[in-house]
Write an enzyme that holds these catalytic residues in place. Sequence first.
Site, short mmCIF file in Angstrom:
data_model
loop_
_atom_site.label_atom_id
_atom_site.label_comp_id
_atom_site.label_asym_id
_atom_site.label_seq_id
_atom_site.Cartn_x
_atom_site.Cartn_y
_atom_site.Cartn_z
N HIS A 70 4.16 2.26 3.84
CA HIS A 70 2.78 2.11 3.36
C HIS A 70 1.82 2.92 4.23
CE1 HIS A 70 4.62 -1.43 1.35
NE2 HIS A 70 3.84 -1.01 0.38
N ASN A 71 1.85 4.22 4.02
CA ASN A 71 1.04 5.14 4.82
C ASN A 71 0.23 6.05 3.89
OD1 ASN A 71 2.94 7.02 3.82
ND2 ASN A 71 4.31 6.52 5.53
ZN LIG Z 1 1.30 0.85 -2.78
#
Ligand SMILES: [Zn+2]
Length: 506
Positions: free
Chosen positions: A226-227
Site C-alpha cells: 500500500h504505497n
Molecule cells: Zn488500494
Amino acid sequence: MWISYFFIASAVFSWIKRPALIILCLFLCRYLQVVFSRFCSPCDIKDLFCTVLGVARNTNLTLLDSSGAMVSIDPTMPHNSERSKSQILIIISLSLSLSLSLSLSLCRAFKINELKTEVTNRLAMLEKRVELEGMKVVEIEKCRNDIRNLREEMLCRLQYMLSVQTIDALKKPAFDVWLWEANEMLSCLEHMYHDLGLVKDFNINPITLKRWLLCIHDNYKNNPFHNFRHCFCVTQMMYSMICLCSLQEKFTQVDVLILMTAAVCHDLDHPGYNNTYQINARTDLAVRYNDISPLENHHCAVAFQIFSQPDCNIFSSFDPEAFKQIRQGTITLILATDMARHGEILDSFKQKVDSFDYTDEEHVTCLKMVLIKCCDISNEVRPMEVAEPWVDCLLEEYFMQSDREKAEGLPVAPFMDREKVTKPTAQIGFIKFVLIPMFETVMKLFPQIEEAMVQPLRESRDRYEELKQIDDAMNEPDHRREEEVKRFEKVRRSRTLRFYFTRHVL
Ligand SMILES: [Zn+2]
C-alpha cells in the site's frame, strides 16, 4: 522594621499616694493600662511608655492632649479618663515617625527612579526587538516567496515530456507500472487530469495540481504494497477504464473528477496493517472510527486535510455546493474500497446491471463504487510480468502483519500466515471468486473490457492453477516427483515461477 505608631492614650491620674493608673487608648479603640508610681522620674515613665508601646527605650516620645498641646511626661501629668475625650493624650514617637516617613519617602523616590530607568530600558529593548522581529518577518516572508518560486520552477522543470508511446500506453490496462520513478508517475497522473479535460473544465490551477499530487505522494507510506505506486496503479487503471469504456460519454465531468480523485486518494497514509488488525489490536484508528472501516475513513480524512491546505486545493474555484458534491462523491467511493463490503456492493450492482439507467443517480453511484473496487484489486488484469511482483509485495505486507499478530497474541488469518499460504493458493481463490465474478458483471455493461481485462484474469487463474498442481505434486511421494520436476523445469524459465522456485525448490 519600624512602623509609625499613633496611639491615643488616656491616663487617669490620682494624686493620692497610691500608684498612678494610666489607660492608653490605642488606635481602633484598643486600650492599654499603665501603672506607675507618682514618685518615679519622668525618665522612668518614658521608659515605661516605650515598653508598653513596644519601641526602643531611648525613643523620643512627645505627649499631646486632644487639642494638640504638648504635655510634659512626668508624674505631675494631668489625669484623664477613658470617657473624657477632651483630655485624651496622644503619644507620638517623633523620631521614629520622622525617620520612618523620611526613609519611606526616600525609598519611594529611589524606587520611582529605579522603575523609570527600568521601564525606559525595557521600552528601548522592546523597540529594538520589534525592529529586529520586523526585519525577521520581512526576511522570512522573502524566504517563503523564494522557496515558493523555486518549488514552482522546480515543479515546472520536473514535468517529464511524456513520449507519444507512453501517452498511448497509459490508456491501456497493460501499462507497465514498474518502469517509472515517482516523479514520472506524478507527471503521468498530471497528464491524466489534463487529458480528461478536468483541469480546463474545472478551472484547476495547473501549479496547484502539481503541488497537490506532490503532497499526495508524500502522504503515502513506503509499505511493501500500500504505497504510492499502488495509488498510481489504481488511478492508471481507472484512467484506462474511462478511456476503454468511453465513460466520458456516459458520465458527467463531475463523476469523472470524483472517480479519478477517489482513486488517487483511496489509500492515503495506509499504515500497512489491515482493518482486522486495527480492530483486534484496538488501535487509535479503530477507536476513532468505532471499528467501522477505520482505514478507509482515515484515507478520506487525510485526503480532505490535504484539500484544506489552500496550496493543494484543486477545488478552490468550486462553489460550496459543487465542493460538497465532490466531497460526498469522493468519500462514498473511498469507503467502498473496504473489502468487507464487497458482497453488499456487488449484489447491489447485480440487481441494477440488467436494467442499468445512467439517469438514475443511485445506479451511477453504485457503478462508480464497483469501478473503483475493480481498479483497486486490478493487478491480475495486468500482464503476468507486471502483476506477479505485486503478489510478492502483498504477501510481504501480509507476513509483516501476521508476524506482528503472533507476537501480540492476536488472531492470525490463514491467508496471511507465512506457514500456511503459498502464492498459488493465495491467488486462485481471489481470482476465481472475487475478481472474475466482479469483472464479468461489469462486462455486461461494457463488453469491450472482456479482451483487455477479463481474459487476462482467466489466463492468470489458469496459470496459478497449473502452479498449484505442480506445488501439490512436489508434496507427493518420490516416484511421482521426478516426472513433475521435469514438467516444472520446462516452465521454470518463466518469470512467473521465480517466486515459486525460490520458495519450494532451491
Ligand atoms: Zn488500494
